[in-house]
Motif scaffolding. Structure first.
Motif, PDB file in Angstrom:
ATOM      1  N   ALA A 248       0.830  -1.200   0.000  1.00 55.01           N
ATOM      2  CA  ALA A 248       0.000   0.000   0.000  1.00 55.01           C
ATOM      3  C   ALA A 248       0.864   1.250   0.000  1.00 55.01           C
ATOM      4  CB  ALA A 248      -0.925   0.002   1.212  1.00 55.01           C
ATOM      5  N   VAL A 249       1.944   1.232   0.772  1.00 53.55           N
ATOM      6  CA  VAL A 249       2.855   2.383   0.818  1.00 53.55           C
ATOM      7  C   VAL A 249       3.522   2.579  -0.539  1.00 53.55           C
ATOM      8  CG1 VAL A 249       5.001   3.259   1.801  1.00 53.55           C
ATOM      9  CG2 VAL A 249       3.272   2.240   3.292  1.00 53.55           C
ATOM     10  N   ALA A 250       3.967   1.462  -1.157  1.00 55.11           N
ATOM     11  CA  ALA A 250       4.607   1.551  -2.466  1.00 55.11           C
ATOM     12  C   ALA A 250       3.645   2.109  -3.508  1.00 55.11           C
ATOM     13  CB  ALA A 250       5.108   0.177  -2.900  1.00 55.11           C
ATOM     14  N   ALA A 251       2.397   1.643  -3.466  1.00 54.15           N
ATOM     15  CA  ALA A 251       1.396   2.120  -4.422  1.00 54.15           C
ATOM     16  C   ALA A 251       1.099   3.594  -4.218  1.00 54.15           C
ATOM     17  CB  ALA A 251       0.115   1.300  -4.291  1.00 54.15           C
ATOM     18  N   ASP A 252       1.033   4.033  -2.960  1.00 54.72           N
ATOM     19  CA  ASP A 252       0.755   5.439  -2.673  1.00 54.72           C
ATOM     20  C   ASP A 252       1.841   6.344  -3.215  1.00 54.72           C
ATOM     21  OD1 ASP A 252      -1.609   4.906  -1.434  1.00 54.72           O
ATOM     22  OD2 ASP A 252      -0.819   4.942   0.604  1.00 54.72           O
ATOM     23  N   HIS A 253       3.083   5.843  -3.217  1.00 53.81           N
ATOM     24  CA  HIS A 253       4.201   6.666  -3.661  1.00 53.81           C
ATOM     25  C   HIS A 253       4.327   6.707  -5.178  1.00 53.81           C
ATOM     26  CE1 HIS A 253       6.483   6.230   0.436  1.00 53.81           C
ATOM     27  NE2 HIS A 253       5.440   7.037   0.497  1.00 53.81           N
ATOM     28  N   GLU A 254       3.657   5.814  -5.853  1.00 57.54           N
ATOM     29  CA  GLU A 254       3.821   5.742  -7.297  1.00 57.54           C
ATOM     30  C   GLU A 254       2.520   6.128  -8.027  1.00 57.54           C
ATOM     31  OE1 GLU A 254       5.546   2.035  -8.505  1.00 57.54           O
ATOM     32  OE2 GLU A 254       6.914   1.981  -6.789  1.00 57.54           O
ATOM     33  N   VAL A 255       1.561   5.249  -8.055  1.00 58.04           N
ATOM     34  CA  VAL A 255       0.307   5.481  -8.770  1.00 58.04           C
ATOM     35  C   VAL A 255      -0.828   4.926  -7.924  1.00 58.04           C
ATOM     36  CG1 VAL A 255       1.339   5.428 -11.072  1.00 58.04           C
ATOM     37  CG2 VAL A 255       0.666   3.294  -9.993  1.00 58.04           C
ATOM     38  N   ASP A 256      -2.047   5.012  -8.441  1.00 58.99           N
ATOM     39  CA  ASP A 256      -3.143   4.426  -7.675  1.00 58.99           C
ATOM     40  C   ASP A 256      -3.044   2.901  -7.704  1.00 58.99           C
ATOM     41  OD1 ASP A 256      -5.414   5.185 -10.346  1.00 58.99           O
ATOM     42  OD2 ASP A 256      -4.628   3.221  -9.862  1.00 58.99           O
ATOM     43  N   ARG A 257      -3.782   2.266  -6.827  1.00 60.62           N
ATOM     44  CA  ARG A 257      -3.612   0.829  -6.591  1.00 60.62           C
ATOM     45  C   ARG A 257      -3.835   0.002  -7.852  1.00 60.62           C
ATOM     46  NH1 ARG A 257      -6.645  -3.617  -5.328  1.00 60.62           N
ATOM     47  NH2 ARG A 257      -5.673  -5.138  -3.914  1.00 60.62           N
ATOM     48  N   ASP A 258      -4.906   0.281  -8.595  1.00 67.59           N
ATOM     49  CA  ASP A 258      -5.207  -0.511  -9.789  1.00 67.59           C
ATOM     50  C   ASP A 258      -4.098  -0.378 -10.833  1.00 67.59           C
ATOM     51  OD1 ASP A 258      -7.537  -1.492  -8.753  1.00 67.59           O
ATOM     52  OD2 ASP A 258      -8.816   0.040  -9.662  1.00 67.59           O
ATOM     53  N   GLU A 259      -3.595   0.833 -11.006  1.00 64.55           N
ATOM     54  CA  GLU A 259      -2.510   1.028 -11.964  1.00 64.55           C
ATOM     55  C   GLU A 259      -1.245   0.317 -11.504  1.00 64.55           C
ATOM     56  OE1 GLU A 259      -2.032   5.191 -12.478  1.00 64.55           O
ATOM     57  OE2 GLU A 259      -3.888   5.448 -13.618  1.00 64.55           O
ATOM     58  N   PHE A 260      -0.998   0.356 -10.216  1.00 61.20           N
ATOM     59  CA  PHE A 260       0.172  -0.321  -9.659  1.00 61.20           C
ATOM     60  C   PHE A 260       0.079  -1.825  -9.908  1.00 61.20           C
ATOM     61  CE2 PHE A 260       2.112  -2.532  -5.987  1.00 61.20           C
ATOM     62  CZ  PHE A 260       3.435  -2.113  -6.151  1.00 61.20           C
ATOM     63  N   LEU A 261      -1.087  -2.421  -9.609  1.00 67.77           N
ATOM     64  CA  LEU A 261      -1.260  -3.857  -9.812  1.00 67.77           C
ATOM     65  C   LEU A 261      -1.191  -4.216 -11.293  1.00 67.77           C
ATOM     66  CD1 LEU A 261      -4.091  -4.696  -7.246  1.00 67.77           C
ATOM     67  CD2 LEU A 261      -1.647  -5.200  -7.061  1.00 67.77           C
ATOM     68  N   ASP A 262      -1.742  -3.354 -12.149  1.00 73.15           N
ATOM     69  CA  ASP A 262      -1.662  -3.607 -13.588  1.00 73.15           C
ATOM     70  C   ASP A 262      -0.212  -3.629 -14.058  1.00 73.15           C
ATOM     71  OD1 ASP A 262      -4.334  -3.940 -14.122  1.00 73.15           O
ATOM     72  OD2 ASP A 262      -4.685  -1.860 -14.707  1.00 73.15           O
ATOM     73  N   SER A 263       0.595  -2.711 -13.526  1.00 75.92           N
ATOM     74  CA  SER A 263       1.998  -2.660 -13.949  1.00 75.92           C
ATOM     75  C   SER A 263       2.743  -3.913 -13.516  1.00 75.92           C
ATOM     76  CB  SER A 263       2.678  -1.407 -13.376  1.00 75.92           C
ATOM     77  OG  SER A 263       2.834  -1.503 -11.962  1.00 75.92           O
ATOM     78  N   VAL A 264       2.430  -4.414 -12.317  1.00 81.03           N
ATOM     79  CA  VAL A 264       3.064  -5.649 -11.849  1.00 81.03           C
ATOM     80  C   VAL A 264       2.600  -6.831 -12.698  1.00 81.03           C
ATOM     81  CG1 VAL A 264       3.336  -7.235  -9.909  1.00 81.03           C
ATOM     82  CG2 VAL A 264       3.288  -4.767  -9.502  1.00 81.03           C
ATOM     83  N   SER A 265       1.292  -6.889 -12.962  1.00 79.11           N
ATOM     84  CA  SER A 265       0.746  -7.980 -13.782  1.00 79.11           C
ATOM     85  C   SER A 265       1.381  -7.989 -15.164  1.00 79.11           C
ATOM     86  CB  SER A 265      -0.769  -7.838 -13.911  1.00 79.11           C
ATOM     87  OG  SER A 265      -1.401  -7.959 -12.664  1.00 79.11           O
ATOM     88  N   ASN A 266       1.510  -6.823 -15.768  1.00 80.61           N
ATOM     89  CA  ASN A 266       2.124  -6.725 -17.098  1.00 80.61           C
ATOM     90  C   ASN A 266       3.569  -7.207 -17.074  1.00 80.61           C
ATOM     91  OD1 ASN A 266      -0.233  -5.684 -18.191  1.00 80.61           O
ATOM     92  ND2 ASN A 266       0.385  -3.556 -17.883  1.00 80.61           N
ATOM     93  N   ALA A 267       4.280  -6.839 -16.004  1.00 79.95           N
ATOM     94  CA  ALA A 267       5.682  -7.253 -15.887  1.00 79.95           C
ATOM     95  C   ALA A 267       5.797  -8.766 -15.749  1.00 79.95           C
ATOM     96  CB  ALA A 267       6.332  -6.551 -14.698  1.00 79.95           C
ATOM     97  N   TRP A 268       4.891  -9.369 -14.987  1.00 80.98           N
ATOM     98  CA  TRP A 268       4.924 -10.824 -14.801  1.00 80.98           C
ATOM     99  C   TRP A 268       4.557 -11.551 -16.097  1.00 80.98           C
ATOM    100  CZ3 TRP A 268       3.128 -13.086  -9.480  1.00 80.98           C
ATOM    101  CH2 TRP A 268       3.874 -12.479  -8.453  1.00 80.98           C
ATOM    102  N   GLU A 269       3.594 -10.989 -16.827  1.00 82.02           N
ATOM    103  CA  GLU A 269       3.179 -11.613 -18.081  1.00 82.02           C
ATOM    104  C   GLU A 269       4.291 -11.573 -19.126  1.00 82.02           C
ATOM    105  OE1 GLU A 269      -1.666 -10.856 -17.965  1.00 82.02           O
ATOM    106  OE2 GLU A 269      -0.350  -9.408 -18.969  1.00 82.02           O
ATOM    107  N   ALA A 270       5.218 -10.625 -18.976  1.00 83.94           N
ATOM    108  CA  ALA A 270       6.319 -10.486 -19.929  1.00 83.94           C
ATOM    109  C   ALA A 270       7.529 -11.354 -19.573  1.00 83.94           C
ATOM    110  CB  ALA A 270       6.752  -9.020 -20.002  1.00 83.94           C
TER     111      ALA A 270
END
Length: 227
Positions: free
Chosen positions: A165-187
């Motif tokens: 939650a702290v990492a997401a707050d410092h970067e983007v909103d939660r959904d965007e943060f999770l999407d970026s992680v999901s995209n990275a894992w899919e790659a």
């Protein structure tokens, strides 16, 4: 006319340990462990450092007291349900929510369990879960192991959730943060990371609280099977 010593004594008498700890928790919530200084505390309380040292000898003791206060409130949960398993869930959620609400708490609990297990916090947590484990019918020889499994899962999962939650707050909103992680894992390379790629889509929009409770049920089911 009152002497300086008398005025100092009146300030000390009017300042309770409970008020100091409450103010410390508020400072920790707003500024973290680094922001909790006796200077900041004296400013918030409008008093001198001597009045605070009268009640709390140093910062480590203050952090321990703040941790114990928050944990004690969180562990007051688990008294509404009749069944021990539901009580475990309520206590676990109480700690999960406390760690989510107080981002500094996860690191402090880790420190308490590893460096100060003789303090009040560790036995308080173990006792709260352990009494429910005993009520589940676990044999005495398995009490410590089963309770440890619960404690480690709850604190580990809740602490990781707070860190995310702290990492997401410092970067983007939660959904965007999770999407970026999901995209990275899919790659990722499918030969090197077959499982991570397979579950990548499950990261998107998942409910942290629901996931925490589902994991807790896995632990409780394992304890019941071991019984």
């Amino acid at each position: 006319m009152a002497t300086r010593e008398q005025r100092s004594q009146r300030r000390t008498d009017g300042l309770t340990r409970e008020r100091i700890v409450e103010t410390a928790v508020a400072l920790l919530d707003s500024a973290g462990a680094r922001g909790l200084t006796f200077k900041a505390l004296t400013e918030r309380l409008a008093t001198g450092p001597g009045a605070i040292y009268w009640h709390v000898p140093n910062k480590d003791a203050l952090l321990a007291a703040a941790t114990e206060a928050v944990v004690s409130t969180a562990l007051a949960a688990g008294t509404t349900a009749a069944a021990p398993r539901e009580q475990v869930r309520e206590v676990a959620l109480g700690l999960f929510d406390a760690i989510d609400e107080h981002p500094w708490l996860a690191a402090q609990l880790t420190a308490e369990l590893s460096r100060n297990p003789r303090g009040a916090v560790t036995p308080r947590i173990y006792d709260s879960f352990g009494r429910r484990v005993r009520a589940l019918g676990v044999p005495e020889s398995g009490w410590f192991t089963a309770t440890s499994a619960l404690v480690h899962y709850v604190l580990g999962a809740a602490g990781q959730n707070a860190a995310n939650a702290v990492a997401a707050d410092h970067e983007v909103d939660r959904d965007e943060f999770l999407d970026s992680v999901s995209n990275a894992w899919e790659a990722l390379d499918p030969d090197d990371f077959p499982f991570a790629r397979a579950v990548a889509d499950q990261l998107r929009g998942h409910d942290d609280r629901r996931q925490f409770l589902d994991g807790l049920d896995f632990v409780l089911t394992g304890i019941a099977a071991g019984r």
